[in-house]
Scaffold this motif. Structure first.
Motif, PDB file in Angstrom:
ATOM      1  N   THR A 303      44.171  32.440  48.597  1.00  0.00           N
ATOM      2  CA  THR A 303      44.225  32.941  49.970  1.00  0.00           C
ATOM      3  C   THR A 303      43.138  32.319  50.822  1.00  0.00           C
ATOM      4  O   THR A 303      41.983  32.190  50.383  1.00  0.00           O
ATOM      5  CB  THR A 303      44.066  34.473  50.002  1.00  0.00           C
ATOM      6  N   TYR A 304      43.517  31.950  52.048  1.00  0.00           N
ATOM      7  CA  TYR A 304      42.550  31.555  53.079  1.00  0.00           C
ATOM      8  C   TYR A 304      42.855  32.378  54.320  1.00  0.00           C
ATOM      9  O   TYR A 304      44.014  32.442  54.765  1.00  0.00           O
ATOM     10  CB  TYR A 304      42.657  30.069  53.401  1.00  0.00           C
ATOM     11  N   ASP A 305      41.848  33.021  54.871  1.00  0.00           N
ATOM     12  CA  ASP A 305      42.041  33.922  56.006  1.00  0.00           C
ATOM     13  C   ASP A 305      40.938  33.662  57.029  1.00  0.00           C
ATOM     14  O   ASP A 305      39.760  33.880  56.755  1.00  0.00           O
ATOM     15  CB  ASP A 305      41.986  35.381  55.523  1.00  0.00           C
ATOM     16  N   ASP A 306      41.329  33.166  58.193  1.00  0.00           N
ATOM     17  CA  ASP A 306      40.394  32.931  59.299  1.00  0.00           C
ATOM     18  C   ASP A 306      40.664  34.001  60.344  1.00  0.00           C
ATOM     19  O   ASP A 306      41.648  33.927  61.089  1.00  0.00           O
ATOM     20  CB  ASP A 306      40.603  31.530  59.874  1.00  0.00           C
ATOM     21  N   ASN A 307      39.810  35.011  60.390  1.00  0.00           N
ATOM     22  CA  ASN A 307      40.027  36.195  61.219  1.00  0.00           C
ATOM     23  C   ASN A 307      38.994  36.231  62.337  1.00  0.00           C
ATOM     24  O   ASN A 307      37.805  36.424  62.092  1.00  0.00           O
ATOM     25  CB  ASN A 307      39.915  37.460  60.353  1.00  0.00           C
ATOM     26  N   ARG A 308      39.441  36.050  63.560  1.00  0.00           N
ATOM     27  CA  ARG A 308      38.553  36.024  64.717  1.00  0.00           C
ATOM     28  C   ARG A 308      38.761  37.274  65.552  1.00  0.00           C
ATOM     29  O   ARG A 308      39.886  37.631  65.892  1.00  0.00           O
ATOM     30  CB  ARG A 308      38.808  34.778  65.574  1.00  0.00           C
ATOM     31  N   GLY A 309      37.658  37.918  65.910  1.00  0.00           N
ATOM     32  CA  GLY A 309      37.735  39.138  66.688  1.00  0.00           C
ATOM     33  C   GLY A 309      37.910  38.865  68.163  1.00  0.00           C
ATOM     34  O   GLY A 309      37.653  37.758  68.660  1.00  0.00           O
ATOM     35  N   VAL A 310      38.333  39.891  68.899  1.00  0.00           N
ATOM     36  CA  VAL A 310      38.523  39.751  70.345  1.00  0.00           C
ATOM     37  C   VAL A 310      37.209  39.839  71.090  1.00  0.00           C
ATOM     38  O   VAL A 310      37.152  39.591  72.300  1.00  0.00           O
ATOM     39  CB  VAL A 310      39.503  40.825  70.883  1.00  0.00           C
ATOM     40  N   TRP A 311      36.139  40.199  70.414  1.00  0.00           N
ATOM     41  CA  TRP A 311      34.811  40.269  71.026  1.00  0.00           C
ATOM     42  C   TRP A 311      33.996  39.088  70.512  1.00  0.00           C
ATOM     43  O   TRP A 311      33.988  38.805  69.323  1.00  0.00           O
ATOM     44  CB  TRP A 311      34.141  41.592  70.670  1.00  0.00           C
ATOM     45  N   ASN A 312      33.343  38.384  71.426  1.00  0.00           N
ATOM     46  CA  ASN A 312      32.579  37.206  71.050  1.00  0.00           C
ATOM     47  C   ASN A 312      31.555  37.521  69.962  1.00  0.00           C
ATOM     48  O   ASN A 312      30.914  38.579  69.980  1.00  0.00           O
ATOM     49  CB  ASN A 312      31.838  36.650  72.276  1.00  0.00           C
ATOM     50  N   GLY A 313      31.399  36.587  69.038  1.00  0.00           N
ATOM     51  CA  GLY A 313      30.395  36.752  67.988  1.00  0.00           C
ATOM     52  C   GLY A 313      30.854  37.565  66.806  1.00  0.00           C
ATOM     53  O   GLY A 313      30.029  37.976  65.988  1.00  0.00           O
ATOM     54  N   THR A 314      32.165  37.825  66.684  1.00  0.00           N
ATOM     55  CA  THR A 314      32.685  38.568  65.535  1.00  0.00           C
ATOM     56  C   THR A 314      33.815  37.764  64.909  1.00  0.00           C
ATOM     57  O   THR A 314      34.864  37.567  65.517  1.00  0.00           O
ATOM     58  CB  THR A 314      33.206  39.960  65.945  1.00  0.00           C
ATOM     59  N   SER A 315      33.600  37.276  63.712  1.00  0.00           N
ATOM     60  CA  SER A 315      34.626  36.536  63.001  1.00  0.00           C
ATOM     61  C   SER A 315      34.339  36.604  61.512  1.00  0.00           C
ATOM     62  O   SER A 315      33.229  36.957  61.084  1.00  0.00           O
ATOM     63  CB  SER A 315      34.687  35.074  63.461  1.00  0.00           C
ATOM     64  N   ARG A 316      35.331  36.236  60.741  1.00  0.00           N
ATOM     65  CA  ARG A 316      35.204  36.312  59.284  1.00  0.00           C
ATOM     66  C   ARG A 316      36.171  35.320  58.658  1.00  0.00           C
ATOM     67  O   ARG A 316      37.326  35.209  59.092  1.00  0.00           O
ATOM     68  CB  ARG A 316      35.500  37.738  58.809  1.00  0.00           C
ATOM     69  N   LYS A 317      35.704  34.572  57.661  1.00  0.00           N
ATOM     70  CA  LYS A 317      36.550  33.666  56.904  1.00  0.00           C
ATOM     71  C   LYS A 317      36.520  34.069  55.439  1.00  0.00           C
ATOM     72  O   LYS A 317      35.445  34.173  54.851  1.00  0.00           O
ATOM     73  CB  LYS A 317      36.086  32.220  57.059  1.00  0.00           C
ATOM     74  N   ASP A 318      37.713  34.260  54.875  1.00  0.00           N
ATOM     75  CA  ASP A 318      37.838  34.674  53.480  1.00  0.00           C
ATOM     76  C   ASP A 318      38.504  33.585  52.653  1.00  0.00           C
ATOM     77  O   ASP A 318      39.504  32.990  53.071  1.00  0.00           O
ATOM     78  CB  ASP A 318      38.672  35.960  53.378  1.00  0.00           C
ATOM     79  N   PHE A 319      37.957  33.355  51.480  1.00  0.00           N
ATOM     80  CA  PHE A 319      38.580  32.525  50.463  1.00  0.00           C
ATOM     81  C   PHE A 319      38.702  33.385  49.207  1.00  0.00           C
ATOM     82  O   PHE A 319      37.731  34.037  48.821  1.00  0.00           O
ATOM     83  CB  PHE A 319      37.747  31.284  50.140  1.00  0.00           C
ATOM     84  N   SER A 320      39.848  33.380  48.577  1.00  0.00           N
ATOM     85  CA  SER A 320      39.979  34.194  47.366  1.00  0.00           C
ATOM     86  C   SER A 320      41.005  33.582  46.434  1.00  0.00           C
ATOM     87  O   SER A 320      41.898  32.834  46.847  1.00  0.00           O
ATOM     88  CB  SER A 320      40.384  35.641  47.708  1.00  0.00           C
ATOM     89  N   GLY A 321      40.860  33.914  45.176  1.00  0.00           N
ATOM     90  CA  GLY A 321      41.808  33.484  44.159  1.00  0.00           C
ATOM     91  C   GLY A 321      41.881  34.510  43.052  1.00  0.00           C
ATOM     92  O   GLY A 321      40.889  35.183  42.747  1.00  0.00           O
ATOM     93  N   ARG A 322      43.058  34.653  42.474  1.00  0.00           N
ATOM     94  CA  ARG A 322      43.260  35.607  41.383  1.00  0.00           C
ATOM     95  C   ARG A 322      44.119  34.956  40.302  1.00  0.00           C
ATOM     96  O   ARG A 322      45.049  34.212  40.601  1.00  0.00           O
ATOM     97  CB  ARG A 322      43.928  36.886  41.882  1.00  0.00           C
ATOM     98  N   MET A 323      43.799  35.256  39.054  1.00  0.00           N
ATOM     99  CA  MET A 323      44.575  34.763  37.919  1.00  0.00           C
ATOM    100  C   MET A 323      44.775  35.917  36.940  1.00  0.00           C
ATOM    101  O   MET A 323      43.808  36.470  36.419  1.00  0.00           O
ATOM    102  CB  MET A 323      43.857  33.615  37.226  1.00  0.00           C
ATOM    103  N   ASN A 324      46.022  36.293  36.727  1.00  0.00           N
ATOM    104  CA  ASN A 324      46.387  37.306  35.742  1.00  0.00           C
ATOM    105  C   ASN A 324      47.247  36.658  34.669  1.00  0.00           C
ATOM    106  O   ASN A 324      48.299  36.079  34.986  1.00  0.00           O
ATOM    107  CB  ASN A 324      47.168  38.462  36.386  1.00  0.00           C
ATOM    108  N   ALA A 325      46.820  36.729  33.429  1.00  0.00           N
ATOM    109  CA  ALA A 325      47.551  36.094  32.332  1.00  0.00           C
ATOM    110  C   ALA A 325      47.851  37.119  31.250  1.00  0.00           C
ATOM    111  O   ALA A 325      46.985  37.934  30.885  1.00  0.00           O
ATOM    112  CB  ALA A 325      46.735  34.941  31.755  1.00  0.00           C
ATOM    113  N   ASP A 326      49.084  37.092  30.749  1.00  0.00           N
ATOM    114  CA  ASP A 326      49.521  37.993  29.684  1.00  0.00           C
ATOM    115  C   ASP A 326      50.057  37.165  28.525  1.00  0.00           C
ATOM    116  O   ASP A 326      50.874  36.256  28.718  1.00  0.00           O
ATOM    117  CB  ASP A 326      50.617  38.936  30.186  1.00  0.00           C
TER     118      ASP A 326
END
Length: 969
Positions: A303-326
């Motif tokens: 996952t890549y998530d670039d989340n920018r807020g409507v108010w200046n100076g508020t933003s967040r970028k997420d990188f994530s990965g998951r692995m489930n093995a059976d």
């Protein structure tokens, strides 16, 4: 003999030749079923039915077996036996009863559940709603679940289930991710979720002991399926727009209002508009992969998530990965599950302070082209007016959250005893927080202090270790069904942190990356600190047994003996237990001929849980440097003394709860639902109370001194209203009512006042014996005098000036807990089109509008103000009073989400390479109907000091339109 063998070989070859199989799949009413999966058992060869329920399957061995599956229908296996045409009528699956529900340390069929559990599967979660956690998608989905938070990408969320579980200790539900307690809900993305099961009552949560007082949320992530490798891609673009701005005076009315009392700098500035982000467009991308064989399956997500807020100076970028093995090994004797999850969130949090923006002089300019920074930074005057936008631009805040969570489970299936298994799980989680902060030498604070910049770096780490060993036995004996578990659980938490800070740098360019260069270090005035948290440990032994006879009578019991390192030695261990029973009346002979009744069950449960959700150092003797002594050498030496009183009798907060429930399903499962009535009582509430000195070294100590109770009801209903070949419409509704009351307090603490609302209202809440949590403790407004002063009623119902009011004149009035909380979902499908709508509503609750107090009165506002000050409240000149004048009904109805989608079947167009493409558009926070005159009626109602809208905690509301695409391969 040779001829015989030749004929036999020819016959076998003929039987094994590949053929083409065609057919039609319908339901019991002979309506074609679209999207039914038809697969050759044991292979990756498969297709799905088209609009008419038809399928064509090539290269099928004539002696093969077809596996036919469809959501809501019983999976069927059909032997081909050389046939080229195979039509199948699928039978409805009693999914309401056969659905698997995740419970503590195991699973049960829905028909066996006798406590209050609500389940949400992945398909029912709304898509395209954005947000950096699944909390946004859960709004309105679960009765009794309340979540706080704003549209700020960096906003935290407070979750509360069935009212407050405590006053000073943990109130939030325990989060369990894939069986590991203590998980962080922010570490999971919606695409990774298989199901969410919410254990609401103490009966269902008692097996988790001390951490289940606020309920339990069990999150199960997806696991790989056997067959060919399948890939999905989700791409979303979010277009955000702020709305609901405060109605502040413009420059012309500002000058006219102050009439020379404030400076006119000759500009006309809309400070609120200047604070908004001109480009808050965000995007999100998710790829999932899954596949494998019957013995080895893998699911993974990125996952890549670039989340920018409507108010200046508020933003967040997420990188994530998951692995489930059976993996399955040793001929089915051993199942191995290995999981690993990593996520990091890079946060930019340099917003302009809302309070400062609302105070700002609209005749002043934001920018100054002649300044070195380009910002109009003014340093004169007091702190009530400043260029918050410029100050925010001169700050750097780089925060980084990291989560890393691997775990492994080994399950030994003791095949010689059918149904018996042992599972050992070991899980580890590492959470880290890093902060790099810099404030420019050109900022107001640094200029006025005569310094050249401030830099600080922080680092914090938390490590969680969890291991469980569980025996389980599940089996049927004719009319008898048993489901039992027994085992142990060990949990450990360690944390540490440190920081370093310095002032006065030669330039702003390097910022925090040359921390030692600041002059305060050489002068001995730099800051530094570190801390090692007290190790927290939990050890529990538990067992649960469930027995069902003829699917008619069900009984469940559980017990957990648990010890915590947080309590005094003689009170470290507690026993938590539950009993529950169910009677499925629909299987009784006197209802056997009631054709419209599919299921009717009455449930009754009682459980006891604990609460140890507070800092581990409450029962630990702490020392600190409390003074310095001058030594003969002329040096100063610190001395250490006890910094906390130890209560040798501090014990658990204990929660006791009963729950009465009814489950029903009628008209061939077309209408179904449940009703729950519950009462929870908490004993031994922990407070920090005053104690005498001496013999105590400190003036306060933590004690168990009170009780509290919650009472309420929940209703959950669903209906499949239309179910035809082309049309499908279903709806679900949940309602909740919760009331919390303080039972008793004793000792030296007879009441507790809330925190200050602002400079003019010392507090608006109080906890006292017999009071309802959520009530406001305020004066009764009696009007405004001729000279503009607030009037109130005193305790003798006499009208007096508010300035003369005393504490005894205050009364409990209003309440911020809604009488009814509602979530209503509609799902409409026509052929390949889909429309989903989610409405939420809070009915009959009150909001204390602190924004009006601070900005809606002329004599109170220290800078700019709202138009209320010169219109509605123009006649008021006196000091504001903490009265119900500022109390408003907050009832609202909100269109939370609206999604329109279209699915394109792609198999026939891509030679089976791609399954389908789904295009959708989602609107989030589209419409709110309310009479509340403030900014947002959906205020924080968690805890005991909620229901207040104040400038310090608001963030602009965002209306979001999402364009999304999902491709399945």
């Amino acid at each position: 003999m040779g001829v015989f063998l030749l004929l036999l070989a020819f016959s076998l070859n003929a039987l094994a030749q590949n053929i083409t199989v065609r057919g039609n799949i319908t339901d019991t009413s002979r309506e074609p079923l679209i999207g039914v999966a038809v697969r050759v058992a044991g292979t990756t060869t498969g297709v799905v039915t088209d609009f008419d329920g038809d399928y064509v399957l090539n290269n099928v061995p004539s002696n093969a077996t077809l596996e036919i599956s469809y959501v809501g229908m019983v999976t069927q296996t059909v032997a081909v036996n050389g046939r080229t045409t195979i039509n199948v009528v699928m039978q409805d699956d009693s999914e309401l009863l056969d659905e698997v529900v995740v419970v503590g340390y195991g699973t049960m069929q829905r028909r066996q559940v006798t406590s209050a559990i609500t389940s949400v599967n992945a398909e029912s979660l709304p898509i395209g709603v954005g947000g950096s956690s699944i909390v946004t998608a859960l709004r309105g989905k679960i009765a009794g679940l309340v979540m706080s938070g704003t549209d700020d990408p960096n906003s935290g969320n407070t979750i509360q289930l069935r009212g407050m579980a405590s006053i000073n200790t943990s109130r939030a539900p325990l989060i369990v991710i894939d069986g590991m307690p203590g998980g962080d809900i922010r570490s999971v993305t919606p695409e990774e979720i298989q199901s969410i099961d919410v254990l609401k009552d103490a009966s269902s949560g008692a097996i988790y002991g001390t951490r289940a007082a606020g309920g339990v949320i069990l999150i199960t992530t997806k696991r790989g399926t056997s067959g060919r490798v399948r890939m999905t891609y989700t791409g979303e673009v979010f277009f955000k727009r702020a709305f609901g701005a405060p109605n502040l005076l413009n420059a012309e009315d500002y000058i006219a209002t102050y009439q020379g009392a404030k400076n006119d700098y000759g500009h006309s500035t809309d400070w609120w508009a200047e604070g908004l982000n001109p480009n808050p467009t965000s995007n999100r991308h998710v790829i999932t992969l899954q596949g494998g064989s019957e013995t080895a399956r893998i699911f993974s997500s990125f996952t890549y998530d670039d989340n920018r807020g409507v108010w200046n100076g508020t933003s967040r970028k997420d990188f994530s990965g998951r692995m489930n093995a059976d993996f399955k090994a040793l001929d089915g004797w051993l199942d191995i599950t290995a999981r690993a999850n990593y996520r990091q969130a890079a946060r930019n949090a340099t917003p302009a302070m809302i309070e400062g923006i609302m105070r700002a002089n609209p005749t002043q300019a934001v920018r100054d082209p002649n300044s070195q920074t380009g910002w109009n930074i003014w340093t004169d005057g007091d702190n009530t007016e400043m260029n918050e936008i410029g100050e925010a631009a001169l700050r750097t805040y780089e925060g980084l959250d990291k989560w890393f969570r691997p775990d492994v489970s080994l399950r030994l299936n003791i095949k010689s005893v059918p149904g018996l298994s042992y599972q050992q799980t070991i899980g580890y989680e590492n959470r880290q927080w890093e902060l790099n902060f810099y404030r420019s030498m050109f900022s107001r604070e640094e200029i006025r202090a005569g310094r050249k910049g401030y830099a600080r770096m922080d680092f914090a780490k938390t490590e969680l270790l969890n291991t469980d060993g569980v025996f389980s036995y599940v089996n049927d004996f004719g009319l008898h069904t048993v489901n039992t578990v027994a085992g142990y659980s060990y949990f450990e938490r360690n944390n540490q942190d440190f920081y370093a800070a310095n002032y006065d740098f030669t330039n702003d360019r390097v910022g925090f990356w040359n921390l030692g260069e600041g002059s305060f270090l050489t002068e001995g005035r730099a800051g530094m600190g570190s801390n090692k948290g007290i190790t927290q440990k939990l050890l529990g032994f538990f067992a649960r047994g469930s027995y069902m006879y003829d699917e008619k009578y069900v009984a469940t019991a559980s017990v957990r003996r648990e010890g915590s390192s947080k309590f005094a030695l003689q009170n470290q261990w507690g026993t938590f237990w539950s009993l529950s029973g169910g009677w499925r009346m629909s299987r009784e002979h006197f209802l056997a001929n009631t054709y419209w009744l599919d299921d009717l069950m009455i449930r009754l449960s009682y459980g006891v849980t604990g609460n140890e959700g507070f800092n581990a150092d409450y029962a630990t003797k702490l020392y600190r440097s409390d003074t310095r002594w001058l030594l003969p050498t002329g040096n100063w030496a610190p001395s250490y003394g006890v910094s906390r009183n130890i209560n040798d009798y501090l014990g658990w907060e204990e929660t006791r709860e009963w729950n009465l429930g009814v489950d029903f399903s009628v008209l061939n499962d077309r209408l179904y639902g449940k009703v729950d009535l519950f009462r929870r009582k908490v004993h031994g509430l922990i407070y920090n109370v005053e104690v005498p000195q001496p013999p105590n070294t400190e003036s306060t100590m933590f004690k168990n001194i009170g009780t509290m109770s919650n009472f309420g009801f929940e209703v959950e209903m669903g209906a499949n209203i239309v179910n035809t070949r082309n049309w499908n419409y279903n709806t679900s509704l949940n309602l909740g009512h919760i009331q919390t009351k303080v039972g008793s307090l004793w000792g030296d603490q007879t009441f507790m006042n809330g925190f200050s609302i602002n400079n003019w209202v010392e507090y608006a809440h109080r906890l006292e014996e017999g009071t309802k949590v959520g009530s406001y403790f305020l004066y009764r407004h009696a009007g405004v005098s001729d000279d503009g002063r607030f009037l109130i009623y005193n305790q003798h119902d006499e009208v007096i000036y508010a300035d003369d009011g005393r504490r005894d004149d205050r009364v409990y009035q209003g309440n911020y807990m809604p009488t009814l909380m509602l979530g209503w979902t509609h799902d409409v499908r026509y052929k390949n089109w889909s429309l989903n709508a989610m409405f939420t509503s809070w009915i009959n609750f009150d909001i204390y509008n602190a924004i009006e107090i601070q900005y809606g009165l002329r004599n109170v506002a220290q800078g700019n103000m709202t138009y209320d000050a010169i219109r509605k409240n123009a006649h008021i000149t006196g000091r504001p009073a903490p009265s119900n004048y500022f109390l408003y009904d907050g009832t609202f109805l909100k269109l939370q989400n609206l999604t329109l989608g279209y699915t394109l079947p792609m198999r026939r167009h891509t030679n089976d390479m791609m399954e389908n493409i789904k295009l959708y558009v989602t609107g989030h926070n589209l419409l709110t109907l309310t009479n509340y005159p403030g900014l947002n009626p959906e205020v924080n109602i968690t805890g005991w000091e909620g229901g207040v809208e104040r400038a310090a905690t608001i963030y602009p509301q965002a209306r979001t339109i999402t364009l999304g695409i999902q491709m399945s391969f």
